[in-house]
Write a protein that holds these residues in place. Structure first.
Motif, PDB file in Angstrom:
ATOM      1  N   GLN A   1      71.220  25.373 -12.153  1.00  0.00           N
ATOM      2  CA  GLN A   1      72.442  24.941 -12.835  1.00  0.00           C
ATOM      3  C   GLN A   1      72.621  25.677 -14.153  1.00  0.00           C
ATOM      4  OE1 GLN A   1      75.179  22.400 -12.136  1.00  0.00           O
ATOM      5  NE2 GLN A   1      75.698  24.033 -13.562  1.00  0.00           N
ATOM      6  N   LEU A   2      71.555  25.827 -14.912  1.00  0.00           N
ATOM      7  CA  LEU A   2      71.648  26.546 -16.179  1.00  0.00           C
ATOM      8  C   LEU A   2      71.979  28.015 -15.952  1.00  0.00           C
ATOM      9  CD1 LEU A   2      68.657  24.969 -18.150  1.00  0.00           C
ATOM     10  CD2 LEU A   2      71.092  24.430 -18.358  1.00  0.00           C
ATOM     11  N   GLN A   3      71.415  28.602 -14.890  1.00  0.00           N
ATOM     12  CA  GLN A   3      71.748  29.985 -14.562  1.00  0.00           C
ATOM     13  C   GLN A   3      73.228  30.110 -14.205  1.00  0.00           C
ATOM     14  OE1 GLN A   3      70.293  32.810 -14.861  1.00  0.00           O
ATOM     15  NE2 GLN A   3      71.852  34.027 -13.800  1.00  0.00           N
ATOM     16  N   ALA A   4      73.762  29.116 -13.501  1.00  0.00           N
ATOM     17  CA  ALA A   4      75.183  29.125 -13.152  1.00  0.00           C
ATOM     18  C   ALA A   4      76.053  29.078 -14.405  1.00  0.00           C
ATOM     19  CB  ALA A   4      75.510  27.948 -12.235  1.00  0.00           C
ATOM     20  N   LEU A   5      75.616  28.357 -15.434  1.00  0.00           N
ATOM     21  CA  LEU A   5      76.364  28.315 -16.690  1.00  0.00           C
ATOM     22  C   LEU A   5      76.371  29.687 -17.361  1.00  0.00           C
ATOM     23  CD1 LEU A   5      75.218  24.943 -18.331  1.00  0.00           C
ATOM     24  CD2 LEU A   5      77.290  25.385 -17.005  1.00  0.00           C
ATOM     25  N   VAL A   6      75.236  30.358 -17.339  1.00  0.00           N
ATOM     26  CA  VAL A   6      75.155  31.700 -17.922  1.00  0.00           C
ATOM     27  C   VAL A   6      76.104  32.653 -17.190  1.00  0.00           C
ATOM     28  CG1 VAL A   6      73.634  33.687 -18.294  1.00  0.00           C
ATOM     29  CG2 VAL A   6      72.807  31.361 -18.766  1.00  0.00           C
ATOM     30  N   GLU A   7      76.129  32.554 -15.871  1.00  0.00           N
ATOM     31  CA  GLU A   7      77.016  33.412 -15.072  1.00  0.00           C
ATOM     32  C   GLU A   7      78.479  33.077 -15.337  1.00  0.00           C
ATOM     33  OE1 GLU A   7      75.677  32.775 -11.107  1.00  0.00           O
ATOM     34  OE2 GLU A   7      73.805  33.896 -11.397  1.00  0.00           O
ATOM     35  N   PHE A   8      78.778  31.793 -15.524  1.00  0.00           N
ATOM     36  CA  PHE A   8      80.143  31.391 -15.858  1.00  0.00           C
ATOM     37  C   PHE A   8      80.569  32.022 -17.174  1.00  0.00           C
ATOM     38  CE2 PHE A   8      82.842  28.517 -18.345  1.00  0.00           C
ATOM     39  CZ  PHE A   8      83.949  28.406 -17.524  1.00  0.00           C
ATOM     40  N   ALA A   9      79.675  32.012 -18.159  1.00  0.00           N
ATOM     41  CA  ALA A   9      79.993  32.557 -19.478  1.00  0.00           C
ATOM     42  C   ALA A   9      80.261  34.055 -19.426  1.00  0.00           C
ATOM     43  CB  ALA A   9      78.850  32.263 -20.449  1.00  0.00           C
ATOM     44  N   ALA A  10      79.717  34.733 -18.427  1.00  0.00           N
ATOM     45  CA  ALA A  10      79.872  36.186 -18.329  1.00  0.00           C
ATOM     46  C   ALA A  10      81.197  36.606 -17.710  1.00  0.00           C
ATOM     47  CB  ALA A  10      78.714  36.779 -17.517  1.00  0.00           C
ATOM     48  N   ARG A  11      81.966  35.652 -17.202  1.00  0.00           N
ATOM     49  CA  ARG A  11      83.251  36.003 -16.590  1.00  0.00           C
ATOM     50  C   ARG A  11      84.240  36.476 -17.653  1.00  0.00           C
ATOM     51  NH1 ARG A  11      84.609  31.490 -11.923  1.00  0.00           N
ATOM     52  NH2 ARG A  11      82.545  31.467 -10.917  1.00  0.00           N
ATOM     53  N   PRO A  12      85.183  37.330 -17.269  1.00  0.00           N
ATOM     54  CA  PRO A  12      86.101  37.890 -18.273  1.00  0.00           C
ATOM     55  C   PRO A  12      87.115  36.896 -18.826  1.00  0.00           C
ATOM     56  CG  PRO A  12      86.705  38.625 -16.075  1.00  0.00           C
ATOM     57  CD  PRO A  12      85.380  37.939 -15.933  1.00  0.00           C
ATOM     58  N   ASN A  13      87.390  35.820 -18.112  1.00  0.00           N
ATOM     59  CA  ASN A  13      88.429  34.889 -18.562  1.00  0.00           C
ATOM     60  C   ASN A  13      87.868  33.510 -18.904  1.00  0.00           C
ATOM     61  OD1 ASN A  13      87.802  34.248 -15.887  1.00  0.00           O
ATOM     62  ND2 ASN A  13      89.869  33.474 -15.454  1.00  0.00           N
ATOM     63  N   THR A  14      86.582  33.462 -19.263  1.00  0.00           N
ATOM     64  CA  THR A  14      85.976  32.175 -19.588  1.00  0.00           C
ATOM     65  C   THR A  14      85.258  32.236 -20.934  1.00  0.00           C
ATOM     66  OG1 THR A  14      83.875  32.713 -18.492  1.00  0.00           O
ATOM     67  CG2 THR A  14      85.589  31.661 -17.147  1.00  0.00           C
ATOM     68  N   VAL A  15      85.139  31.068 -21.547  1.00  0.00           N
ATOM     69  CA  VAL A  15      84.341  30.916 -22.760  1.00  0.00           C
ATOM     70  C   VAL A  15      83.521  29.637 -22.604  1.00  0.00           C
ATOM     71  CG1 VAL A  15      84.332  30.554 -25.257  1.00  0.00           C
ATOM     72  CG2 VAL A  15      86.031  32.082 -24.222  1.00  0.00           C
ATOM     73  N   LEU A  16      82.227  29.741 -22.845  1.00  0.00           N
ATOM     74  CA  LEU A  16      81.334  28.589 -22.781  1.00  0.00           C
ATOM     75  C   LEU A  16      80.656  28.421 -24.133  1.00  0.00           C
ATOM     76  CD1 LEU A  16      79.836  26.371 -21.130  1.00  0.00           C
ATOM     77  CD2 LEU A  16      78.070  28.097 -20.697  1.00  0.00           C
ATOM     78  N   GLN A  17      80.768  27.218 -24.701  1.00  0.00           N
ATOM     79  CA  GLN A  17      80.128  26.927 -25.976  1.00  0.00           C
ATOM     80  C   GLN A  17      79.369  25.610 -25.890  1.00  0.00           C
ATOM     81  OE1 GLN A  17      84.124  27.670 -28.165  1.00  0.00           O
ATOM     82  NE2 GLN A  17      82.551  27.972 -29.741  1.00  0.00           N
ATOM     83  N   VAL A  18      78.281  25.524 -26.621  1.00  0.00           N
ATOM     84  CA  VAL A  18      77.506  24.294 -26.732  1.00  0.00           C
ATOM     85  C   VAL A  18      77.789  23.674 -28.097  1.00  0.00           C
ATOM     86  CG1 VAL A  18      75.200  23.278 -26.832  1.00  0.00           C
ATOM     87  CG2 VAL A  18      75.697  25.090 -25.173  1.00  0.00           C
ATOM     88  N   ALA A  19      78.138  22.397 -28.092  1.00  0.00           N
ATOM     89  CA  ALA A  19      78.282  21.647 -29.347  1.00  0.00           C
ATOM     90  C   ALA A  19      76.923  21.043 -29.656  1.00  0.00           C
ATOM     91  CB  ALA A  19      79.339  20.561 -29.203  1.00  0.00           C
ATOM     92  N   PRO A  20      76.182  21.593 -30.615  1.00  0.00           N
ATOM     93  CA  PRO A  20      74.807  21.136 -30.859  1.00  0.00           C
ATOM     94  C   PRO A  20      74.772  19.751 -31.490  1.00  0.00           C
ATOM     95  CG  PRO A  20      75.447  22.696 -32.548  1.00  0.00           C
ATOM     96  CD  PRO A  20      76.577  22.667 -31.550  1.00  0.00           C
ATOM     97  N   PHE A  21      73.631  19.093 -31.324  1.00  0.00           N
ATOM     98  CA  PHE A  21      73.472  17.758 -31.891  1.00  0.00           C
ATOM     99  C   PHE A  21      73.703  17.756 -33.399  1.00  0.00           C
ATOM    100  CE2 PHE A  21      70.356  16.931 -28.226  1.00  0.00           C
ATOM    101  CZ  PHE A  21      71.343  16.331 -27.452  1.00  0.00           C
ATOM    102  N   ASP A  22      73.330  18.847 -34.054  1.00  0.00           N
ATOM    103  CA  ASP A  22      73.357  18.815 -35.520  1.00  0.00           C
ATOM    104  C   ASP A  22      74.745  18.942 -36.137  1.00  0.00           C
ATOM    105  OD1 ASP A  22      73.902  21.516 -35.231  1.00  0.00           O
ATOM    106  OD2 ASP A  22      71.924  22.193 -35.882  1.00  0.00           O
ATOM    107  N   ILE A  23      75.804  19.010 -35.292  1.00  0.00           N
ATOM    108  CA  ILE A  23      77.132  18.954 -35.918  1.00  0.00           C
ATOM    109  C   ILE A  23      77.463  17.528 -36.345  1.00  0.00           C
ATOM    110  CG2 ILE A  23      77.946  20.939 -34.591  1.00  0.00           C
ATOM    111  CD1 ILE A  23      79.733  19.074 -33.005  1.00  0.00           C
ATOM    112  N   GLY A  24      76.679  16.576 -35.826  1.00  0.00           N
ATOM    113  CA  GLY A  24      76.791  15.184 -36.273  1.00  0.00           C
ATOM    114  C   GLY A  24      78.188  14.621 -36.238  1.00  0.00           C
TER     115      GLY A  24
END
Length: 276
Positions: free
Chosen positions: A183-206
């Motif tokens: 599943q995590l590998q699939a997220l990495v592959e999704f992020a590599a697509r030309p029309n996608t953006v993947l971001q993580v909202a980290p815990f420390d944004i509180g």
């Protein structure tokens, strides 16, 4: 004289589906045997669906629509039935999702459905079965329906898909190491697509996290927008520009606070390597 079972469509969504099937059949003056022959099912199968003793499938529903000339009515009813254990309004949202030119998602706790691998989705569905929330048949249809939804990602009309996932989504281990690694590998592959953006909202944004609930924002071909948000108890569709604009502004704020895509992918890769 043949005893005809009286149907109560208010008993359950499955009973409502069966009652509609009988009504559509009788409007055409067909007996169960004739409908069964036209749909290439047995008459006992038709009877079982009509009386609510058997769960319809996507294939059955599409065959009913073609045979009875009902457009996509039974497919829609099937979706509502299959997703009945989910939240109200979701089936309507999916109709918009299939036409959207831009998709923006924010999810908490689990990977967004459109990005789930079949194995990850299967684990979640089977967990719902164990809790008694859905039947094994509904679990099968739910996974199949999700995979069909994912075809939206390859539509040429989809200009962009922006996804922000809370850090809890990637740290909540679902299905064991093999399932989660894929599943995590699939997220990495999704992020590599030309029309996608993947971001993580980290815990420390509180407290800077603008949403406390998952949010879906769609831009349609006419540039109108649809928002869908859900809580534990209900889902809510919104098509009013005045209420969607603040949600869009909050989404932009969320993107600004989240990790960049490069940093997000790096975090995911660290998790795959077993690094905190």
């Amino acid at each position: 004289m043949v005893n005809v079972k009286v149907l109560n469509p208010e008993r359950s969504p499955q009973a409502a589906y069966g009652a509609q099937l009988r009504r559509s059949r009788e409007e055409r003056g067909w007996k169960q045997e004739e409908l069964a022959s036209r749909m290439e099912y047995s008459s006992s199968h038709i009877s079982a669906v009509e009386t609510g003793r058997k769960m319809p499938t996507l294939r059955f529903s599409r065959s009913a629509d073609r045979t009875l000339g009902t457009g996509d009515m039974f497919e829609r009813r099937f979706r509502e039935l299959t997703l009945g254990s989910l939240l109200e309004g979701f089936a309507e949202y999916v109709d918009y999702e299939a036409r959207a030119v831009e998709i923006r998602l924010y999810e908490i706790g689990i990977i967004p459905g459109l990005l789930q691998t079949p194995e990850y989705a299967r684990v979640l569905a089977e967990s719902a079965v164990k809790r008694g929330a859905i039947t094994p048949e509904q679990a099968d249809e739910r996974v199949a329906y999700l995979l069909e939804r994912q075809k939206a990602l390859s539509r040429p009309q989809l200009l962009s898909m922006l996804v922000v996932v809370d850090e809890s989504c990637i740290r909540r281990w679902v299905g064991g190491t093999m399932v989660m690694d894929a599943q995590l590998q699939a997220l990495v592959e999704f992020a590599a697509r030309p029309n996608t953006v993947l971001q993580v909202a980290p815990f420390d944004i509180g407290e800077k996290r603008p949403y406390d609930l998952p949010v879906n924002l769609l831009t349609l071909p006419d540039q109108s927008m649809v928002a869908y948000a859900e809580s534990q108890a209900q889902g809510h569709m919104d098509r009013e520009t005045t209420s969607i604009r603040p949600m869009m502004a909050a989404y932009h704020q969320l993107q600004a606070e989240a990790l960049s895509q490069a940093a997000s992918v790096a975090m995911i890769d660290q998790l795959r390597k077993g690094t905190p």
